[in-house]
Scaffold this active site. Structure first.
Site, PDB file in Angstrom:
ATOM      1  N   LYS A  12       7.206  -9.816   0.189  1.00 55.65           N
ATOM      2  CA  LYS A  12       8.654  -9.837   0.430  1.00 55.65           C
ATOM      3  C   LYS A  12       8.967  -9.987   1.919  1.00 55.65           C
ATOM      4  O   LYS A  12       9.803 -10.798   2.306  1.00 55.65           O
ATOM      5  CB  LYS A  12       9.320  -8.535  -0.072  1.00 55.65           C
ATOM      6  CG  LYS A  12       9.213  -8.315  -1.572  1.00 55.65           C
ATOM      7  CD  LYS A  12      10.042  -7.118  -2.024  1.00 55.65           C
ATOM      8  CE  LYS A  12       9.591  -5.801  -1.431  1.00 55.65           C
ATOM      9  NZ  LYS A  12       8.257  -5.349  -1.862  1.00 55.65           N
TER      10      LYS A  12
ATOM     11  N   ARG B  85      16.085  -0.378  -4.699  1.00 53.85           N
ATOM     12  CA  ARG B  85      14.841   0.013  -5.364  1.00 53.85           C
ATOM     13  C   ARG B  85      15.115   0.908  -6.561  1.00 53.85           C
ATOM     14  O   ARG B  85      14.181   1.283  -7.253  1.00 53.85           O
ATOM     15  CB  ARG B  85      13.940   0.747  -4.374  1.00 53.85           C
ATOM     16  CG  ARG B  85      12.881  -0.145  -3.710  1.00 53.85           C
ATOM     17  CD  ARG B  85      12.165   0.720  -2.708  1.00 53.85           C
ATOM     18  NE  ARG B  85      10.831   0.355  -2.368  1.00 53.85           N
ATOM     19  CZ  ARG B  85      10.492  -0.272  -1.242  1.00 53.85           C
ATOM     20  NH1 ARG B  85      11.405  -0.694  -0.417  1.00 53.85           N
ATOM     21  NH2 ARG B  85       9.234  -0.477  -0.954  1.00 53.85           N
TER      22      ARG B  85
ATOM     23  N   ARG C 278      -3.933  -5.234   5.389  1.00 52.10           N
ATOM     24  CA  ARG C 278      -2.976  -5.915   6.266  1.00 52.10           C
ATOM     25  C   ARG C 278      -2.662  -5.134   7.545  1.00 52.10           C
ATOM     26  O   ARG C 278      -2.741  -3.917   7.589  1.00 52.10           O
ATOM     27  CB  ARG C 278      -1.686  -6.248   5.502  1.00 52.10           C
ATOM     28  CG  ARG C 278      -0.845  -5.066   5.131  1.00 52.10           C
ATOM     29  CD  ARG C 278       0.331  -5.497   4.257  1.00 52.10           C
ATOM     30  NE  ARG C 278       1.173  -4.362   3.954  1.00 52.10           N
ATOM     31  CZ  ARG C 278       2.272  -4.403   3.209  1.00 52.10           C
ATOM     32  NH1 ARG C 278       2.665  -5.540   2.671  1.00 52.10           N
ATOM     33  NH2 ARG C 278       2.978  -3.325   2.996  1.00 52.10           N
TER      34      ARG C 278
ATOM     35  N   ARG D 172       0.212   0.099   8.980  1.00 53.53           N
ATOM     36  CA  ARG D 172       1.153   1.091   8.466  1.00 53.53           C
ATOM     37  C   ARG D 172       0.406   2.287   7.885  1.00 53.53           C
ATOM     38  O   ARG D 172      -0.593   2.110   7.191  1.00 53.53           O
ATOM     39  CB  ARG D 172       2.023   0.459   7.377  1.00 53.53           C
ATOM     40  CG  ARG D 172       3.165  -0.342   7.943  1.00 53.53           C
ATOM     41  CD  ARG D 172       3.891  -1.110   6.897  1.00 53.53           C
ATOM     42  NE  ARG D 172       4.241  -0.326   5.710  1.00 53.53           N
ATOM     43  CZ  ARG D 172       5.039  -0.764   4.756  1.00 53.53           C
ATOM     44  NH1 ARG D 172       5.576  -1.974   4.852  1.00 53.53           N
ATOM     45  NH2 ARG D 172       5.310  -0.037   3.704  1.00 53.53           N
TER      46      ARG D 172
ATOM     47  N   ARG E  17       2.764   4.032  -4.467  1.00 51.90           N
ATOM     48  CA  ARG E  17       3.855   3.077  -4.212  1.00 51.90           C
ATOM     49  C   ARG E  17       4.014   2.122  -5.395  1.00 51.90           C
ATOM     50  O   ARG E  17       5.130   1.779  -5.787  1.00 51.90           O
ATOM     51  CB  ARG E  17       3.592   2.321  -2.897  1.00 51.90           C
ATOM     52  CG  ARG E  17       3.720   3.246  -1.689  1.00 51.90           C
ATOM     53  CD  ARG E  17       3.168   2.633  -0.424  1.00 51.90           C
ATOM     54  NE  ARG E  17       3.856   1.435  -0.021  1.00 51.90           N
ATOM     55  CZ  ARG E  17       3.354   0.524   0.801  1.00 51.90           C
ATOM     56  NH1 ARG E  17       2.136   0.669   1.301  1.00 51.90           N
ATOM     57  NH2 ARG E  17       4.054  -0.532   1.124  1.00 51.90           N
TER      58      ARG E  17
END
Ligand code: AMP
Length: 228
Positions: A22, A97, A136, A170, A181
């Site tokens: 996203k 969300r 990532r 992160r 998550r």
């Protein structure tokens, strides 16, 4: 206030589990169409870094991979949407969300004479998401995204885009947090796919393929939606 300008400003929503791309896609659309990327995750991380009251309340939930309370997130989004740059149109990345957030957004937009132009669902395979997310990292200076397996910079630890040498990961991209998550996504966010489908605003995109192909599909949707 110029009602015409605000009514014309496109509002796009990106739906999809963590790791679906996203943020990457929103940044590409931002550059291509001059829209403003609005990521509630980024806004919350900034609130945590600044030590605001909302940030203090959000931190533990974010670290655990859960969803921050609707009240906090809606308030943060409402303030950001009221800033002048949003009048050129926005891509909502990571909001709404929950159904409560989706309904609050409808109300907020209606108050401004706006509506949702398109909700794009990035469809991916859950199992691949853990690999994608846990590898990532980004350039601390410019935010360019990299990945241990899929996209390394040409020089180790040096950003191809800005030359920065500080990379960051992160805190909630650890494999153990990713499972929570994904669970939050399926329980609380996935129902929004039906919510926007019922409104006739939904388009699904297969987001497992090439980033450029996905961007082209997204661009076509945005073009159609914003031409209405
Ligand atoms: P993201 O950067 O979108 O992956 O968001 C990172 C974290 O911020 C999420 O795991 C949640 O804890 C929190 N968060 C971001 N957006 C929302 C939202 N719309 N509602 C609730 N929590 C959110």
């Amino acid at each position: 206030m110029d009602g015409q300008t605000i009514t014309a400003a496109p509002v796009l929503i990106l739906l999809g589990p963590p790791g679906a791309g996203k943020g990457t896609q929103a940044r590409m659309l931002e550059e291509k169409f001059g829209l403003v990327q609005l990521s509630t995750g980024d806004l919350l991380r900034a609130a945590v870094a600044q030590g605001t009251e909302a940030g203090k309340q959000a931190k533990a939930v974010m670290d655990a991979g859960g969803l921050v309370s609707d009240d906090i997130v809606i308030a943060i989004l409402r303030d950001r949407l009221a800033e002048p740059d949003c009048a050129q149109g926005v891509i909502l990345d990571g909001f709404p969300r929950t159904t409560v957030q989706a309904e609050a957004l409808d109300t907020l937009l209606a108050e401004n004479g706006q509506r949702i132009d398109a909700a794009i669902s990035l469809e991916v395979d859950d199992a691949a998401m853990v690999t994608r997310i846990s590898g990532r990292y980004t350039c601390a200076a410019c935010g360019e995204g990299y990945h241990d397996v899929f996209k390394q910079p040409s020089q180790p630890e040096t950003c191809d885009k800005c030359g920065g040498t500080q990379m960051k990961r992160r805190a909630d991209d650890k494999a153990e947090t990713v499972a929570s998550r994904l669970e939050a996504y399926h329980a609380q966010t996935a129902p929004l796919i039906g919510y926007y489908d019922d409104k006739g605003a939904l388009t699904r995109i297969d987001a497992m393929g090439d980033i450029g192909d996905i961007a082209a599909d997204m661009g076509a949707i945005v073009k159609t939606a914003t031409a209405r």
